[in-house]
Design a protein around this motif. Structure first.
Motif, PDB file in Angstrom:
ATOM      1  N   GLN A 120       0.730 -16.707   6.665  1.00 30.81           N
ATOM      2  CA  GLN A 120       0.423 -17.942   5.963  1.00 30.81           C
ATOM      3  C   GLN A 120      -0.380 -17.710   4.680  1.00 30.81           C
ATOM      4  OE1 GLN A 120      -0.805 -16.898   8.862  1.00 30.81           O
ATOM      5  NE2 GLN A 120      -2.783 -17.815   9.369  1.00 30.81           N
ATOM      6  N   TYR A 121      -0.984 -16.532   4.511  1.00 30.01           N
ATOM      7  CA  TYR A 121      -1.778 -16.234   3.319  1.00 30.01           C
ATOM      8  C   TYR A 121      -1.049 -15.334   2.322  1.00 30.01           C
ATOM      9  CZ  TYR A 121      -5.210 -17.847   6.676  1.00 30.01           C
ATOM     10  OH  TYR A 121      -5.878 -18.574   7.627  1.00 30.01           O
ATOM     11  N   ARG A 122       0.026 -14.701   2.733  1.00 34.01           N
ATOM     12  CA  ARG A 122       0.720 -13.735   1.870  1.00 34.01           C
ATOM     13  C   ARG A 122       1.383 -14.373   0.654  1.00 34.01           C
ATOM     14  NH1 ARG A 122       4.087 -10.820   6.361  1.00 34.01           N
ATOM     15  NH2 ARG A 122       2.372 -10.451   7.782  1.00 34.01           N
ATOM     16  N   ALA A 123       1.840 -15.610   0.759  1.00 34.12           N
ATOM     17  CA  ALA A 123       2.570 -16.247  -0.343  1.00 34.12           C
ATOM     18  C   ALA A 123       1.712 -16.373  -1.605  1.00 34.12           C
ATOM     19  CB  ALA A 123       3.076 -17.624   0.081  1.00 34.12           C
ATOM     20  N   LYS A 124       0.407 -16.522  -1.447  1.00 37.89           N
ATOM     21  CA  LYS A 124      -0.493 -16.651  -2.595  1.00 37.89           C
ATOM     22  C   LYS A 124      -1.414 -15.445  -2.738  1.00 37.89           C
ATOM     23  CE  LYS A 124      -0.618 -21.669  -2.516  1.00 37.89           C
ATOM     24  NZ  LYS A 124      -1.478 -22.863  -2.374  1.00 37.89           N
ATOM     25  N   ALA A 125      -1.169 -14.401  -1.990  1.00 44.62           N
ATOM     26  CA  ALA A 125      -2.051 -13.237  -1.978  1.00 44.62           C
ATOM     27  C   ALA A 125      -1.850 -12.361  -3.210  1.00 44.62           C
ATOM     28  CB  ALA A 125      -1.809 -12.408  -0.716  1.00 44.62           C
ATOM     29  N   SER A 126      -2.898 -11.624  -3.553  1.00 46.15           N
ATOM     30  CA  SER A 126      -2.839 -10.637  -4.624  1.00 46.15           C
ATOM     31  C   SER A 126      -3.742  -9.462  -4.250  1.00 46.15           C
ATOM     32  CB  SER A 126      -3.269 -11.252  -5.954  1.00 46.15           C
ATOM     33  OG  SER A 126      -4.547 -11.825  -5.857  1.00 46.15           O
ATOM     34  N   PHE A 127      -3.540  -8.356  -4.938  1.00 47.90           N
ATOM     35  CA  PHE A 127      -4.345  -7.157  -4.731  1.00 47.90           C
ATOM     36  C   PHE A 127      -5.456  -7.120  -5.773  1.00 47.90           C
ATOM     37  CE2 PHE A 127      -0.290  -5.886  -2.875  1.00 47.90           C
ATOM     38  CZ  PHE A 127      -0.666  -5.197  -1.742  1.00 47.90           C
ATOM     39  N   LEU A 128      -6.620  -6.605  -5.397  1.00 48.52           N
ATOM     40  CA  LEU A 128      -7.733  -6.405  -6.315  1.00 48.52           C
ATOM     41  C   LEU A 128      -8.281  -5.006  -6.084  1.00 48.52           C
ATOM     42  CD1 LEU A 128      -9.684  -7.644  -8.433  1.00 48.52           C
ATOM     43  CD2 LEU A 128     -11.139  -8.321  -6.514  1.00 48.52           C
ATOM     44  N   MET A 129      -8.417  -4.233  -7.157  1.00 50.40           N
ATOM     45  CA  MET A 129      -8.882  -2.844  -7.046  1.00 50.40           C
ATOM     46  C   MET A 129      -9.450  -2.373  -8.377  1.00 50.40           C
ATOM     47  SD  MET A 129      -5.106  -1.068  -7.032  1.00 50.40           S
ATOM     48  CE  MET A 129      -4.457  -2.323  -5.965  1.00 50.40           C
ATOM     49  N   ALA A 130     -10.152  -1.260  -8.350  1.00 50.94           N
ATOM     50  CA  ALA A 130     -10.660  -0.633  -9.574  1.00 50.94           C
ATOM     51  C   ALA A 130      -9.502   0.010 -10.331  1.00 50.94           C
ATOM     52  CB  ALA A 130     -11.725   0.408  -9.244  1.00 50.94           C
ATOM     53  N   ASP A 131      -9.693   0.227 -11.606  1.00 45.67           N
ATOM     54  CA  ASP A 131      -8.642   0.822 -12.430  1.00 45.67           C
ATOM     55  C   ASP A 131      -8.271   2.227 -11.943  1.00 45.67           C
ATOM     56  OD1 ASP A 131      -6.966   0.300 -14.770  1.00 45.67           O
ATOM     57  OD2 ASP A 131      -8.006   2.024 -15.655  1.00 45.67           O
ATOM     58  N   ALA A 132      -9.257   2.998 -11.505  1.00 45.47           N
ATOM     59  CA  ALA A 132      -8.977   4.348 -10.989  1.00 45.47           C
ATOM     60  C   ALA A 132      -8.115   4.279  -9.728  1.00 45.47           C
ATOM     61  CB  ALA A 132     -10.275   5.088 -10.705  1.00 45.47           C
ATOM     62  N   THR A 133      -8.341   3.264  -8.902  1.00 52.59           N
ATOM     63  CA  THR A 133      -7.534   3.090  -7.701  1.00 52.59           C
ATOM     64  C   THR A 133      -6.116   2.698  -8.082  1.00 52.59           C
ATOM     65  OG1 THR A 133      -9.500   2.393  -6.498  1.00 52.59           O
ATOM     66  CG2 THR A 133      -7.386   1.896  -5.483  1.00 52.59           C
ATOM     67  N   LEU A 134      -5.995   1.837  -9.085  1.00 52.66           N
ATOM     68  CA  LEU A 134      -4.669   1.431  -9.552  1.00 52.66           C
ATOM     69  C   LEU A 134      -3.878   2.635 -10.059  1.00 52.66           C
ATOM     70  CD1 LEU A 134      -2.544  -0.703 -10.200  1.00 52.66           C
ATOM     71  CD2 LEU A 134      -3.723  -1.098 -12.374  1.00 52.66           C
ATOM     72  N   LYS A 135      -4.556   3.547 -10.719  1.00 49.38           N
ATOM     73  CA  LYS A 135      -3.885   4.758 -11.203  1.00 49.38           C
ATOM     74  C   LYS A 135      -3.262   5.529 -10.041  1.00 49.38           C
ATOM     75  CE  LYS A 135      -4.876   9.143 -13.473  1.00 49.38           C
ATOM     76  NZ  LYS A 135      -5.929   9.992 -14.035  1.00 49.38           N
ATOM     77  N   ALA A 136      -4.024   5.722  -8.951  1.00 48.85           N
ATOM     78  CA  ALA A 136      -3.489   6.411  -7.769  1.00 48.85           C
ATOM     79  C   ALA A 136      -2.396   5.578  -7.116  1.00 48.85           C
ATOM     80  CB  ALA A 136      -4.615   6.693  -6.780  1.00 48.85           C
ATOM     81  N   PHE A 137      -2.599   4.285  -7.103  1.00 47.25           N
ATOM     82  CA  PHE A 137      -1.637   3.355  -6.505  1.00 47.25           C
ATOM     83  C   PHE A 137      -0.285   3.429  -7.206  1.00 47.25           C
ATOM     84  CE2 PHE A 137      -0.489  -0.391  -4.264  1.00 47.25           C
ATOM     85  CZ  PHE A 137      -1.530  -0.731  -3.425  1.00 47.25           C
ATOM     86  N   ARG A 138      -0.302   3.524  -8.522  1.00 49.13           N
ATOM     87  CA  ARG A 138       0.948   3.535  -9.301  1.00 49.13           C
ATOM     88  C   ARG A 138       1.805   4.763  -9.007  1.00 49.13           C
ATOM     89  NH1 ARG A 138       0.146   1.459 -15.352  1.00 49.13           N
ATOM     90  NH2 ARG A 138       2.401   1.653 -15.187  1.00 49.13           N
ATOM     91  N   LYS A 139       1.223   5.791  -8.436  1.00 45.89           N
ATOM     92  CA  LYS A 139       1.959   7.015  -8.125  1.00 45.89           C
ATOM     93  C   LYS A 139       2.595   6.992  -6.738  1.00 45.89           C
ATOM     94  CE  LYS A 139      -1.066   9.774 -11.057  1.00 45.89           C
ATOM     95  NZ  LYS A 139      -2.028  10.875 -11.118  1.00 45.89           N
ATOM     96  N   LEU A 140       2.290   5.971  -5.934  1.00 45.87           N
ATOM     97  CA  LEU A 140       2.816   5.909  -4.569  1.00 45.87           C
ATOM     98  C   LEU A 140       4.299   5.583  -4.543  1.00 45.87           C
ATOM     99  CD1 LEU A 140       0.032   3.963  -2.652  1.00 45.87           C
ATOM    100  CD2 LEU A 140       0.441   6.418  -2.700  1.00 45.87           C
ATOM    101  N   LYS A 141       5.002   6.239  -3.609  1.00 49.67           N
ATOM    102  CA  LYS A 141       6.433   6.010  -3.439  1.00 49.67           C
ATOM    103  C   LYS A 141       6.725   5.678  -1.986  1.00 49.67           C
ATOM    104  CE  LYS A 141       7.729   9.222  -7.092  1.00 49.67           C
ATOM    105  NZ  LYS A 141       8.516  10.421  -7.421  1.00 49.67           N
ATOM    106  N   ASP A 142       7.809   4.961  -1.765  1.00 51.74           N
ATOM    107  CA  ASP A 142       8.212   4.648  -0.397  1.00 51.74           C
ATOM    108  C   ASP A 142       9.078   5.781   0.156  1.00 51.74           C
ATOM    109  OD1 ASP A 142      10.765   4.338  -1.489  1.00 51.74           O
ATOM    110  OD2 ASP A 142      10.745   2.158  -1.343  1.00 51.74           O
ATOM    111  N   ALA A 143       9.655   5.584   1.339  1.00 53.57           N
ATOM    112  CA  ALA A 143      10.456   6.618   2.003  1.00 53.57           C
ATOM    113  C   ALA A 143      11.714   6.967   1.207  1.00 53.57           C
ATOM    114  CB  ALA A 143      10.835   6.154   3.404  1.00 53.57           C
ATOM    115  N   ASN A 144      12.154   6.072   0.325  1.00 50.75           N
ATOM    116  CA  ASN A 144      13.348   6.314  -0.500  1.00 50.75           C
ATOM    117  C   ASN A 144      12.994   6.873  -1.872  1.00 50.75           C
ATOM    118  OD1 ASN A 144      15.063   5.304   1.510  1.00 50.75           O
ATOM    119  ND2 ASN A 144      14.625   3.210   0.851  1.00 50.75           N
TER     120      ASN A 144
END
Length: 169
Positions: free
Chosen positions: A57-81
């Motif tokens: 019920q909260y996911r439809a309006k949810a967003s992520f919040l993080m530091a810029d350094a965390t976002l940098k690591a986040f942008r490098k993540l890949k899924d199983a494909n």
């Protein structure tokens, strides 16, 4: 300049304030969540776990919040494909997305360190901010008159708190 400084102080308090002479920040107010398993690293599985730990019920309006350094690591993540989880915003001014949800940054967020919450995910509409009074500005002529300077002192009273902990993890 004064507005920028007040904004930066308020952001820090709204994100990680401890509720003692400052607002209770979103980090302290969220009781769920996934804490970092290792320093300087995050896995795509942790992100997916975080997404699904939040109630539907909260996911439809949810967003992520993080530091810029965390976002940098986040942008490098890949899924199983071997596809990146990060999706850049398609229009000017639109935030990038992870798992279809917007991503925002704040330097007041915690670092990727074991045991801390480097990422918040949730419906931040459940973080309420109360402006108690407008900005009070005092001009201090006498204090610095000998040096030919003028000082200004600003005061603003605000509060903030997560009102539904289940909405932000």
């Amino acid at each position: 300049e004064l507005g920028r400084r007040i904004g930066a102080l308020e952001e820090a308090a709204f994100v990680n304030g401890d509720g003692s002479s400052k607002p209770t920040g979103a980090i302290d107010g969220s009781t769920l969540g996934v804490t970092a398993a290792a320093t300087g690293a995050i896995t795509s599985d942790e992100v997916i776990d975080m997404y699904h730990a939040l109630g539907r019920q909260y996911r439809a309006k949810a967003s992520f919040l993080m530091a810029d350094a965390t976002l940098k690591a986040f942008r490098k993540l890949k899924d199983a494909n071997d596809q990146y989880l990060w999706q850049p915003g398609l229009q000017s001014g639109e935030p990038g997305q992870i798992l279809g949800r917007p991503v925002y940054t704040s330097e007041s967020m915690e670092a990727m360190t074991t045991g801390l919450k480097p990422i918040l995910f949730g419906d931040f509409g459940y973080y309420w901010i109360a402006d108690r009074e407008s900005v009070v500005l005092k001009r201090l002529d006498e204090l610095y008159a000998a040096n030919g300077q003028v000082a200004f002192r600003a005061h603003r009273r605000v509060d903030g708190k997560v009102i539904l902990a289940a909405a932000i993890e």
